[in-house]
Write a protein that holds these residues in place. Structure first.
Motif, mmCIF file in Angstrom:
data_model
loop_
_atom_site.group_PDB
_atom_site.id
_atom_site.type_symbol
_atom_site.label_atom_id
_atom_site.label_comp_id
_atom_site.label_asym_id
_atom_site.label_seq_id
_atom_site.Cartn_x
_atom_site.Cartn_y
_atom_site.Cartn_z
ATOM 1 N N GLN A 74 -48.299 -31.170 7.527
ATOM 2 C CA GLN A 74 -49.087 -31.538 8.697
ATOM 3 C C GLN A 74 -48.223 -31.452 9.962
ATOM 4 O OE1 GLN A 74 -52.048 -32.011 9.679
ATOM 5 N NE2 GLN A 74 -51.432 -32.765 11.679
ATOM 6 N N LEU A 113 -42.902 -37.306 9.134
ATOM 7 C CA LEU A 113 -43.555 -36.817 10.356
ATOM 8 C C LEU A 113 -42.540 -36.647 11.499
ATOM 9 C CD1 LEU A 113 -46.728 -39.073 10.110
ATOM 10 C CD2 LEU A 113 -46.658 -36.613 9.759
ATOM 11 N N GLU A 133 -44.549 -45.632 2.168
ATOM 12 C CA GLU A 133 -45.094 -45.673 3.542
ATOM 13 C C GLU A 133 -44.020 -45.234 4.539
ATOM 14 O OE1 GLU A 133 -47.672 -46.766 5.628
ATOM 15 O OE2 GLU A 133 -49.222 -47.155 4.136
ATOM 16 N N PHE A 138 -48.475 -49.164 8.133
ATOM 17 C CA PHE A 138 -49.540 -50.158 8.110
ATOM 18 C C PHE A 138 -49.106 -51.452 7.435
ATOM 19 C CE2 PHE A 138 -51.672 -46.172 8.744
ATOM 20 C CZ PHE A 138 -52.665 -46.493 9.647
ATOM 21 N N ALA A 143 -47.433 -34.783 4.598
ATOM 22 C CA ALA A 143 -46.939 -35.174 5.918
ATOM 23 C C ALA A 143 -46.060 -34.078 6.522
ATOM 24 C CB ALA A 143 -46.160 -36.488 5.817
ATOM 25 N N ARG A 148 -51.532 -48.149 3.241
ATOM 26 C CA ARG A 148 -52.698 -47.267 3.170
ATOM 27 C C ARG A 148 -52.213 -45.963 2.594
ATOM 28 N NH1 ARG A 148 -56.761 -49.005 7.656
ATOM 29 N NH2 ARG A 148 -58.075 -47.568 6.541
ATOM 30 N N LEU A 149 -52.276 -45.888 1.281
ATOM 31 C CA LEU A 149 -51.841 -44.667 0.613
ATOM 32 C C LEU A 149 -53.008 -44.134 -0.191
ATOM 33 C CD1 LEU A 149 -48.400 -46.059 -0.528
ATOM 34 C CD2 LEU A 149 -48.747 -44.324 1.225
ATOM 35 N N PHE A 150 -52.887 -42.889 -0.605
ATOM 36 C CA PHE A 150 -53.958 -42.263 -1.374
ATOM 37 C C PHE A 150 -53.697 -42.544 -2.847
ATOM 38 C CE2 PHE A 150 -52.952 -39.488 2.324
ATOM 39 C CZ PHE A 150 -53.962 -39.976 3.136
ATOM 40 N N ASN A 167 -55.730 -46.316 19.355
ATOM 41 C CA ASN A 167 -56.951 -46.642 18.620
ATOM 42 C C ASN A 167 -57.886 -47.526 19.427
ATOM 43 O OD1 ASN A 167 -56.645 -45.293 16.045
ATOM 44 N ND2 ASN A 167 -54.842 -46.589 15.822
ATOM 45 N N VAL A 175 -49.688 -39.226 17.620
ATOM 46 C CA VAL A 175 -48.893 -39.009 16.412
ATOM 47 C C VAL A 175 -48.174 -37.669 16.521
ATOM 48 C CG1 VAL A 175 -48.965 -38.682 13.919
ATOM 49 C CG2 VAL A 175 -50.448 -40.386 14.984
ATOM 50 N N ARG A 176 -48.905 -36.650 16.987
ATOM 51 C CA ARG A 176 -48.307 -35.311 17.088
ATOM 52 C C ARG A 176 -47.175 -35.281 18.111
ATOM 53 N NH1 ARG A 176 -53.811 -31.684 16.719
ATOM 54 N NH2 ARG A 176 -54.218 -32.183 14.530
ATOM 55 N N ARG A 220 -46.862 -44.760 13.089
ATOM 56 C CA ARG A 220 -46.905 -46.156 12.671
ATOM 57 C C ARG A 220 -46.993 -46.267 11.157
ATOM 58 N NH1 ARG A 220 -52.499 -49.229 13.336
ATOM 59 N NH2 ARG A 220 -51.198 -50.676 12.178
ATOM 60 N N VAL A 280 -43.375 -41.473 4.239
ATOM 61 C CA VAL A 280 -44.423 -40.674 4.889
ATOM 62 C C VAL A 280 -44.208 -40.676 6.396
ATOM 63 C CG1 VAL A 280 -46.895 -40.565 5.403
ATOM 64 C CG2 VAL A 280 -46.127 -41.002 3.068
ATOM 65 N N ALA A 283 -55.414 -41.048 19.381
ATOM 66 C CA ALA A 283 -54.420 -41.475 18.392
ATOM 67 C C ALA A 283 -53.751 -40.279 17.712
ATOM 68 C CB ALA A 283 -55.097 -42.368 17.358
ATOM 69 N N ILE A 284 -54.549 -39.276 17.366
ATOM 70 C CA ILE A 284 -53.995 -38.114 16.662
ATOM 71 C C ILE A 284 -52.977 -37.399 17.542
ATOM 72 C CG2 ILE A 284 -54.588 -35.877 15.677
ATOM 73 C CD1 ILE A 284 -57.300 -37.067 14.895
#
Lengths: 254, 334
Positions: A106, A164, A157, A85, A103, A89-91, A53, A77-78, A83, A160, A73-74
């Motif tokens: 994705q 991944l 968190e 947070f 997840a 940071r959830l929806f 980031n 992750v792939r 990480r 999720v 950053a993306i």
């Protein structure tokens, strides 16, 4: 074992201020490392540099043998660097099942599908059930996140992140803001993390650090001042100095 | 509850069957369409116009309601679709209404992609300004390319053939109306699939927290660009319907005013729900038609008053507020 994650001579300055200075570390699968340091030690900057980031001024980040310094950053992750947070940071309007389902989809490159629902995909739902079950969230699978307790959100968190299938997991204060009564569940979840996963935890709570970490790294003023066993960290003079400031060593100051 | 071996049933299912709601949605649209046809046989032109604008508002809901991108330039896709369908007929003699619609869909999608590439470079207020700049550019382009578009005189000479070679576009607008109802139903069913799909879920995530989506390894901009293309195609369908049914395309189709009105209709009905978009369009356009006839001097005042009332007292929109009310009551009675 060979390193799954390496940071070599990482440096970052903002103007004349060096915030991360020549930081190097290496992690093998299964490592449990805690990164600690006083406020302003540069922990957040370090995480941002490592996750992509924030671009470093110099130095390298390697993931599974591949240099990822120039990958965003993306892309990292792939490649398996995930990480969590410090503040969840959830929806808020989505359910735990949807979080984990998204997840998983994705990760498998299917989050762009325009039809169907993951609720009807048995292999996705099997994984979702397994993860939520493991973290004790199965009962809440279809509740909205806004309706569930903060401690449970912290567990989500972790769910999720695990969905991944990371190789390296960065946990940014996984127990922050959780009432004392619920920290046990989180510690249990941390203890149950996959054994081959390399985990770097940034944490203030020293009790948690001592129970979780096999190795402790202390960052102060952007530099690693200690890297060793948890048992030795409190005995280290430089660590004491960093945490207590110059009070402890006032007599040595010229 | 039985304990099943199947892993799928361990978690149970969320409440409310989505398939049943789809069927209900289709039924509700069909009932409204039939009621409109029976009650206002002399006003089918207005009803068809409502159908075409409804497609625009649905398209806007995809990016604004589902993805959280505020835009005041969505008529660019509606207009692109209208001009594409119109130009196919007026300049190339392609008069098959289905091909004209396809032209509108493609043009809307291409315009959507083009605007996404520009708009997704900014966020928030600058993004909104970009959308306004784009709609002015589209408008000016259509104005200047008058040999193609007829400029400010409008594009005429659009003469669609009968649908499937059977149903001629008649003077009373019967065929155009049913053609429009069919397009809206198809669009509605497809969009229900999209908003419920993994992609729809990804977009809801982007709306709430794009950074979190990045941390899951997905690119918010790629997903938003895809949604823009879908949205452009839907708005383009509406534009094509408008060109086919009225047989003219005016510059208004590509205007800032049309874009802003679409946003007003969406907010009126309720963002983030396909029913909200449809309800908002229907209420706004019927209200506009009724009030402007009843009181031509003060109708805009009344539209403004209605909007203020909705925003202040029902901030989720008329449909959104009603739906929330019934959900609460349903839960209380459980």
């Amino acid at each position: 074992m060979s390193a799954v994650f390496e940071v070599a001579n990482l440096k970052r300055s903002f103007g004349g201020l060096v915030v991360t200075n020549d930081v190097s570390l290496s992690m093998a699968p299964g490592d449990r490392i805690a990164l600690i340091g006083p406020n302003g030690a540069g922990k957040t900057t370090f995480v941002n540099l490592v996750t992509g980031n924030l671009p470093p001024s110099s130095g390298e980040v390697r993931l599974g043998g591949e240099t990822v310094t120039r990958i965003d950053a993306i892309g990292r992750v792939r490649r398996g660097l995930v990480r969590s947070f410090q503040v969840t940071r959830l929806f808020q309007d989505m359910t735990p099942a949807e979080h984990v389902g998204l997840a998983v989809l994705q990760r498998d490159g299917r989050a762009g599908r325009l039809f169907g629902s993951f609720l009807n995909m048995p292999e996705v739902m099997a994984e979702v059930s397994e993860l939520l079950e493991k973290l004790g969230l199965a009962e809440l699978a279809h509740r909205k996140v806004r309706e569930i307790a903060y401690g449970q959100q912290r567990l989500l968190e972790i769910a999720v992140a695990l969905a991944l299938k990371p190789k390296v997991l960065l946990l940014d204060e996984p127990a922050a803001g959780v009432p004392q009564s619920d920290t046990g569940r989180i510690e249990q979840a941390l203890a149950d993390l996959p054994p081959d996963l390399a985990v770097l935890m940034i944490e203030h709570d020293m009790d948690l650090v001592f129970r979780f970490a096999k190795r402790v790294i202390v960052l102060a003023a952007g530099t690693i001042i200690f890297d060793g066993l948890p048992a030795d960290v409190t005995k280290d003079a430089r660590v004491r100095e960093a945490y207590l400031g110059n009070y402890a060593n006032a007599s040595h100051v010229a | 509850m039985t304990l099943a071996v199947n892993t799928q049933t361990i978690l149970g299912r969320p409440r409310g069957g989505s398939f049943r709601r789809d069927l209900m949605g289709v039924a509700v649209i069909a009932v409204f369409a039939a009621a409109g046809y029976i009650l206002f046989p002399d006003n089918l032109a207005l009803l068809t116009r409502i159908l075409s604008v409804a497609l625009l508002v649905l398209a806007l809901d995809l990016v604004t309601g589902y993805c959280g991108v505020a835009t005041l330039g969505h008529a660019a896709f509606f207009g692109s679709g209208a001009y594409a369908a119109g130009i196919l007929s007026a300049h190339y003699g392609i008069n098959d209404p289905l091909l004209m619609t396809l032209g509108g869909i493609v043009a809307g999608a291409v315009a959507g992609l083009l605007c996404a590439v520009i708009m997704l470079r900014a966020h928030g207020l600058p993004q909104l300004v970009l959308s306004i700049a784009l709609i002015y550019l589209f408008h000016e382009l259509a104005n200047k390319a008058s040999s193609w578009t007829g400029g400010s005189d409008g594009l005429s000479g659009i003469m669609p053939d009968p649908v499937f070679g059977l149903y001629e576009f008649d003077l009373f607008g019967h065929t155009a109306y049913f053609f429009g109802v069919a397009l809206l139903l198809i669009a509605f069913v497809l969009l229900r699939l999209v908003v419920r799909s993994p992609f729809g879920m990804l977009c809801r995530g982007i709306k709430e927290d794009p950074l979190r989506i990045r941390a899951m390894g997905a690119s918010p901009n790629a997903a938003l660009a895809k949604m823009y293309v879908i949205s452009g195609a839907v708005a383009g369908t509406g534009g094509a319907l408008s060109a086919i049914s009225t047989q003219v395309v005016a510059l208004d189709a590509l205007s800032f005013t049309q874009s802003a009105e679409a946003l007003v209709m969406l907010v009126l009905g309720g963002t983030g729900s396909l029913f909200g978009a449809l309800a908002g369009t229907l209420i706004f356009m019927l209200f506009e038609d009724y009030v402007s006839a009843a009181n031509p001097f003060h109708w805009l005042t009344m539209v403004g008053a209605l909007l203020i009332a909705v925003v202040l007292f029902a901030p989720k929109g008329i449909y959104g507020t009603a739906a929330a009310y019934f959900t609460r009551r349903g839960e209380a009675n459980r």
